[in-house]
Design a protein around this motif. Structure first.
Motif, mmCIF file in Angstrom:
data_model
loop_
_atom_site.group_PDB
_atom_site.id
_atom_site.type_symbol
_atom_site.label_atom_id
_atom_site.label_comp_id
_atom_site.label_asym_id
_atom_site.label_seq_id
_atom_site.Cartn_x
_atom_site.Cartn_y
_atom_site.Cartn_z
ATOM 1 N N ALA A 35 5.714 -31.237 -68.151
ATOM 2 C CA ALA A 35 5.267 -30.052 -68.884
ATOM 3 C C ALA A 35 5.998 -29.938 -70.219
ATOM 4 N N ALA A 36 7.286 -30.257 -70.250
ATOM 5 C CA ALA A 36 8.067 -30.184 -71.491
ATOM 6 C C ALA A 36 7.489 -31.119 -72.549
ATOM 7 N N ALA A 37 7.017 -32.286 -72.126
ATOM 8 C CA ALA A 37 6.416 -33.230 -73.079
ATOM 9 C C ALA A 37 5.138 -32.640 -73.684
ATOM 10 N N TYR A 38 4.315 -32.006 -72.866
ATOM 11 C CA TYR A 38 3.112 -31.344 -73.392
ATOM 12 C C TYR A 38 3.508 -30.225 -74.359
ATOM 13 N N GLY A 78 5.527 -23.856 -70.971
ATOM 14 C CA GLY A 78 6.266 -24.368 -69.827
ATOM 15 C C GLY A 78 6.782 -23.269 -68.916
ATOM 16 N N VAL A 79 6.159 -22.088 -68.996
ATOM 17 C CA VAL A 79 6.562 -20.980 -68.130
ATOM 18 C C VAL A 79 6.093 -21.266 -66.702
ATOM 19 N N LEU A 116 -5.487 -23.366 -65.461
ATOM 20 C CA LEU A 116 -6.076 -24.697 -65.270
ATOM 21 C C LEU A 116 -5.581 -25.728 -66.285
ATOM 22 N N ARG A 117 -4.319 -25.628 -66.700
ATOM 23 C CA ARG A 117 -3.707 -26.580 -67.631
ATOM 24 C C ARG A 117 -2.487 -27.204 -66.965
ATOM 25 N N LYS A 118 -2.069 -28.375 -67.412
ATOM 26 C CA LYS A 118 -0.922 -29.069 -66.822
ATOM 27 C C LYS A 118 0.419 -28.459 -67.220
ATOM 28 N N ALA A 119 0.412 -27.549 -68.154
ATOM 29 C CA ALA A 119 1.580 -26.733 -68.489
ATOM 30 C C ALA A 119 1.058 -25.328 -68.769
ATOM 31 N N VAL A 147 -2.361 -30.003 -74.294
ATOM 32 C CA VAL A 147 -2.082 -29.636 -72.893
ATOM 33 C C VAL A 147 -3.354 -29.886 -72.072
ATOM 34 N N PRO A 148 -3.406 -30.991 -71.340
ATOM 35 C CA PRO A 148 -4.629 -31.357 -70.617
ATOM 36 C C PRO A 148 -4.976 -30.368 -69.502
ATOM 37 N N ASN A 149 -6.262 -30.353 -69.166
ATOM 38 C CA ASN A 149 -6.741 -29.593 -68.017
ATOM 39 C C ASN A 149 -6.181 -30.184 -66.739
ATOM 40 N N ARG A 150 -6.048 -29.350 -65.716
ATOM 41 C CA ARG A 150 -5.592 -29.802 -64.401
ATOM 42 C C ARG A 150 -6.696 -30.543 -63.646
#
Length: 151
Positions: A35-38, A78-79, A116-119, A147-150
């Motif tokens: 998540a930090a990378a996104y 990143g919460v 619905l996001r990876k972060a 930030v890609p979709n899950r």
């Protein structure tokens, strides 16, 4: 213990709490490395202005936080996933292809968190923007890109 006026002012200055300090302060999230990378990628894509407000990032400086208008609009990336997302009655909105869950806060403006996001990206508005979700559209291109979709 009683502190005299001079001691109290010195203590406030040492703590960085002077009345002339206009920079907002926020808690920096502690996301997973993924998540930090996104979030770092998102930070690079964020707009310079939102709703006519210039970017003025809050302290402490971090790639996980950003702000506009000296705290009028604050973004944290990143919460943790808000518990409110488990509530079937929670409200949401779509802003240019990015879904956001709305939370009304007592004595503050609204808080929106991506779904619905990876972060999870959280944006808070001051009370001046309590009835205006349109600034969210300014974040949509950067969120969609980084930030890609899950799913």
């Amino acid at each position: 213990m009683f502190l005299g006026p001079s001691a109290a002012l010195l203590l406030m200055a040492a703590a960085g709490c002077s009345s002339g300090d206009a920079q907002a302060s926020v808690t920096v999230p502690s996301p997973s490395p993924e998540a930090a990378a996104y979030c770092r990628a998102l930070h690079k894509e964020l707009p310079d202005t939102v709703a006519g407000l210039e970017r003025s990032d809050p302290g402490p400086g971090s790639d996980l936080t950003a702000g506009w208008g000296d705290g009028a609009i604050v973004l944290r990336c990143g919460v943790p996933r808000p518990a409110k997302m488990d509530d079937d009655q929670s409200k949401g909105t779509d802003a240019d292809g990015v879904n956001w869950m709305l939370e009304q806060r007592d004595d503050n403006g609204p808080r929106f968190t991506t779904t619905l996001r990876k972060a999870y990206v959280e944006v808070t508005f001051s009370v001046e923007y309590a009835h205006d979700a349109t600034p969210l559209a300014a974040f949509a291109p950067a969120v969609r890109k980084t930030v890609p979709n899950r799913l």
